[in-house]
Design a protein around this motif. Structure first.
Motif, PDB file in Angstrom:
ATOM      1  N   ILE A 354       1.045  -0.979  -0.047  1.00  0.00           N
ATOM      2  CA  ILE A 354       0.074  -0.185  -0.085  1.00  0.00           C
ATOM      3  C   ILE A 354       0.974   0.946  -0.086  1.00  0.00           C
ATOM      4  CG2 ILE A 354      -1.483   1.369   2.028  1.00  0.00           C
ATOM      5  CD1 ILE A 354      -2.885  -0.927   0.079  1.00  0.00           C
ATOM      6  N   HIS A 355       2.443   1.307   0.825  1.00  0.00           N
ATOM      7  CA  HIS A 355       2.935   2.320   0.911  1.00  0.00           C
ATOM      8  C   HIS A 355       3.811   2.112  -0.202  1.00  0.00           C
ATOM      9  CE1 HIS A 355       0.624   2.879   4.801  1.00  0.00           C
ATOM     10  NE2 HIS A 355       0.880   1.220   4.388  1.00  0.00           N
ATOM     11  N   GLU A 356       4.114   1.713  -0.879  1.00  0.00           N
ATOM     12  CA  GLU A 356       5.051   1.902  -2.174  1.00  0.00           C
ATOM     13  C   GLU A 356       4.884   2.702  -3.118  1.00  0.00           C
ATOM     14  OE1 GLU A 356       6.177  -2.669  -3.395  1.00  0.00           O
ATOM     15  OE2 GLU A 356       6.429  -2.938  -1.667  1.00  0.00           O
ATOM     16  N   PRO A 357       6.004   3.272  -3.595  1.00  0.00           N
ATOM     17  CA  PRO A 357       6.028   4.130  -4.469  1.00  0.00           C
ATOM     18  C   PRO A 357       5.745   3.424  -6.286  1.00  0.00           C
ATOM     19  CG  PRO A 357       7.446   4.845  -3.713  1.00  0.00           C
ATOM     20  CD  PRO A 357       7.186   3.383  -2.869  1.00  0.00           C
ATOM     21  N   GLN A 358       4.569   4.035  -7.095  1.00  0.00           N
ATOM     22  CA  GLN A 358       3.895   2.722  -8.271  1.00  0.00           C
ATOM     23  C   GLN A 358       4.518   3.376  -9.573  1.00  0.00           C
ATOM     24  OE1 GLN A 358       2.440   0.117  -7.763  1.00  0.00           O
ATOM     25  NE2 GLN A 358       2.790   0.044  -5.321  1.00  0.00           N
ATOM     26  N   PRO A 359       5.916   2.534  -9.787  1.00  0.00           N
ATOM     27  CA  PRO A 359       6.027   3.502 -10.796  1.00  0.00           C
ATOM     28  C   PRO A 359       5.102   3.748 -12.596  1.00  0.00           C
ATOM     29  CG  PRO A 359       7.329   1.502 -11.042  1.00  0.00           C
ATOM     30  CD  PRO A 359       5.896   1.349  -9.752  1.00  0.00           C
ATOM     31  N   TYR A 360       4.716   3.477 -12.715  1.00  0.00           N
ATOM     32  CA  TYR A 360       3.479   3.249 -13.614  1.00  0.00           C
ATOM     33  C   TYR A 360       2.662   4.567 -12.956  1.00  0.00           C
ATOM     34  CZ  TYR A 360      -0.420   4.285 -17.529  1.00  0.00           C
ATOM     35  OH  TYR A 360      -0.843   4.434 -18.226  1.00  0.00           O
ATOM     36  N   TRP A 361       2.700   5.372 -11.882  1.00  0.00           N
ATOM     37  CA  TRP A 361       2.070   6.500 -11.562  1.00  0.00           C
ATOM     38  C   TRP A 361       2.863   7.742 -11.002  1.00  0.00           C
ATOM     39  CZ3 TRP A 361      -3.087   6.776 -12.484  1.00  0.00           C
ATOM     40  CH2 TRP A 361      -4.328   5.781 -13.121  1.00  0.00           C
ATOM     41  N   GLY A 362       4.260   7.534 -11.972  1.00  0.00           N
ATOM     42  CA  GLY A 362       5.237   8.420 -11.780  1.00  0.00           C
ATOM     43  C   GLY A 362       5.758   8.314 -10.470  1.00  0.00           C
ATOM     44  N   GLY A 363       5.833   7.219  -9.622  1.00  0.00           N
ATOM     45  CA  GLY A 363       6.557   7.580  -8.153  1.00  0.00           C
ATOM     46  C   GLY A 363       5.517   7.418  -7.070  1.00  0.00           C
ATOM     47  N   GLN A 364       4.060   7.977  -7.487  1.00  0.00           N
ATOM     48  CA  GLN A 364       3.476   7.989  -6.841  1.00  0.00           C
ATOM     49  C   GLN A 364       3.153   6.723  -5.804  1.00  0.00           C
ATOM     50  OE1 GLN A 364      -0.182  10.340  -7.921  1.00  0.00           O
ATOM     51  NE2 GLN A 364      -0.991  10.451  -6.268  1.00  0.00           N
ATOM     52  N   LYS A 365       2.650   7.074  -4.444  1.00  0.00           N
ATOM     53  CA  LYS A 365       2.719   5.506  -3.369  1.00  0.00           C
ATOM     54  C   LYS A 365       0.926   5.937  -3.328  1.00  0.00           C
ATOM     55  CE  LYS A 365       5.528   6.700  -0.483  1.00  0.00           C
ATOM     56  NZ  LYS A 365       6.268   6.379   0.783  1.00  0.00           N
ATOM     57  N   VAL A 366       0.238   5.478  -4.585  1.00  0.00           N
ATOM     58  CA  VAL A 366      -0.852   5.467  -5.329  1.00  0.00           C
ATOM     59  C   VAL A 366      -1.695   5.135  -4.065  1.00  0.00           C
ATOM     60  CG1 VAL A 366      -0.486   6.334  -7.799  1.00  0.00           C
ATOM     61  CG2 VAL A 366      -1.310   3.764  -7.036  1.00  0.00           C
TER      62      VAL A 366
END
Length: 429
Positions: A354-366
């Motif tokens: 849940i708290h990991e940056p997501q690469p697809y979303w520009g590194g945002q913790k979506v």
């Protein structure tokens, strides 16, 4: 509540035995069938290997069918006394009370299966429609916290700072700025005008209003919160910042850089990611705007649950599968990773993913941004008359946007009268 028939009563009477805590010797075995649709069915199938690590003697078959087909077949099976139903069935929350009211004997009482051990692990808004006449008939699955999914690159090109969009007026101003910067080639978002009332429902729930009251016994669609929601939708529409198109068209719009945002439930994450893999890094999310500065920025759109027909020949295995899929972080997080279906299980919010940056979303913790406040999403009630309300509202909303009503109040007064006439429910004073 309607009394159980002999056949269904016998099934339920036996649940205390068949779902007793399993030991290594008496874990459930045999076969179960699960009905689902679209990416939800794919997610339910995806976790079967993990489930079988704990329950190796249970064979799970997931049948992926269309939403409407599943709904019709489930209702027909219930009407026939439980004939040809699966062991586990996917139920959309907004349609749930139709099942429970018409066929309460068709589904297992989750309380008798052990749901009391789980009910405090889910937010209140996810459980309202899964209970009827004091009985819980399903376990919650995915949530739909409303977010604005936006194209970072298109916002940046137009000089729009998403962090500065706090209200719907700010959203409109940003849309006009985008329109000017792109000579009208890129719209702020899309609306399925005349075919859906998604925008109204999202904003109405945000404003603590819905077609029906929380007690499920009154029509409330013309109350002040709903009036302000519809007025705001028209304000956004009149600003000229929305493209017009349904589900498939909206996907084509963002793939072709024709819209810069999508306002939708959190489950849309999977739709964006799977539909436009080449746009990785270009997307972000932010909370839906408020009606006024400092106002509510939470709402919900969509979401589903799992129910167990009382006619199942293998209630213990069905319950084991449901509790693994929805009652454990492993199950819910596993399905969210695979198909972007936001969790509703509150303990799952502590999972590191849940708290990991997501690469697809520009590194945002979506996922952290989407789910951190789900316990505070306003409670609302679809009732068994959800489609009665929605079908009337779709037409009235379109007419109001076209200027056929003098005011939102007049439009919603007409809607309330029609819903009341169709359902027999009184209009709240």
């Amino acid at each position: 509540m309607t009394s159980k028939t002999i056949i269904f009563g016998a099934c339920l009477a036996s649940t205390a035995f068949v779902v007793a805590p399993a030991t290594a010797q008496d874990k459930p075995s045999g076969e179960i069938t699960v009905w689902g649709w679209n990416i939800a069915a794919e997610a339910l199938e995806h976790i079967v290997p993990a489930f079988n690590e704990q329950y190796p003697d249970v064979k799970v078959t997931v049948q992926n069918m269309g939403h409407a087909d599943l709904h019709d077949r489930a209702l027909a099976g219930c009407a026939a006394g439980g004939v040809d139903l699966p062991d586990v069935v996917l139920v959309e929350n907004s349609e749930a009370e139709l099942y429970w009211q018409r066929f309460p004997e068709c589904f297992s009482d989750m309380g008798e299966l052990g749901y009391d051990d789980y009910k405090d692990k889910f937010p209140a808004f996810k459980q309202t429609e899964l209970n009827y006449d004091g009985t819980a008939y399903a376990m919650p699955w995915d949530t739909g916290p409303v977010m604005v999914f936006y194209r970072r690159d298109l916002y940046e090109q137009a000089g729009i700072d998403p962090a500065a969009i706090e209200t719907w007026d700010d959203f409109i101003a940003a849309g006009k700025k985008l329109d000017e910067a792109t000579d009208g080639k890129v719209k702020m978002a899309a609306i399925e005008k005349g075919g859906n009332d998604d925008w109204f429902r999202m904003l109405a729930i945000q404003n603590d209003c819905f077609y029906y009251g929380d007690d499920g016994e009154t029509v409330t669609v013309n109350q002040p919160g709903c009036v302000e929601a519809l007025e705001t939708v028209k304000k956004i529409w009149d600003a000229g910042i929305l493209a017009t198109g349904g589900w498939d068209q909206t996907i084509q719009f963002f793939k072709a850089d024709a819209i810069a945002s999508v306002v939708s439930g959190g489950w849309y994450e999977g739709t964006v990611r799977s539909s436009a893999p080449d746009q990785e890094g270009k997307w972000g999310v932010y909370n839906m705007p408020a009606f006024k500065e400092g106002g509510q920025r939470l709402s919900n759109s969509g979401g589903s649950s799992l129910a167990i027909p009382a006619s199942s020949d293998n209630l213990d295995a069905a319950w084991a599968y449901v509790t693994f899929a929805l009652g454990t972080p492993e199950g819910q997080i596993g399905m969210m990773k695979y198909r972007g279906l936001p969790v509703s299980l509150l303990p799952a919010l502590d999972d590191p993913f849940i708290h990991e940056p997501q690469p697809y979303w520009g590194g945002q913790k979506v996922w952290e941004d989407m789910l951190s406040d789900i316990k505070d999403i306003p409670v609302y009630r679809s009732t068994p008359y959800y489609w009665d309300g929605r079908s009337v509202m779709i037409v009235a909303m379109n007419d109001y946007l076209d200027g056929k009503y003098d005011s939102a109040q007049a439009a919603l007064d007409a809607v309330a009268e029609q819903i009341s006439s169709a359902t027999g429910l009184p209009i709240q004073e």
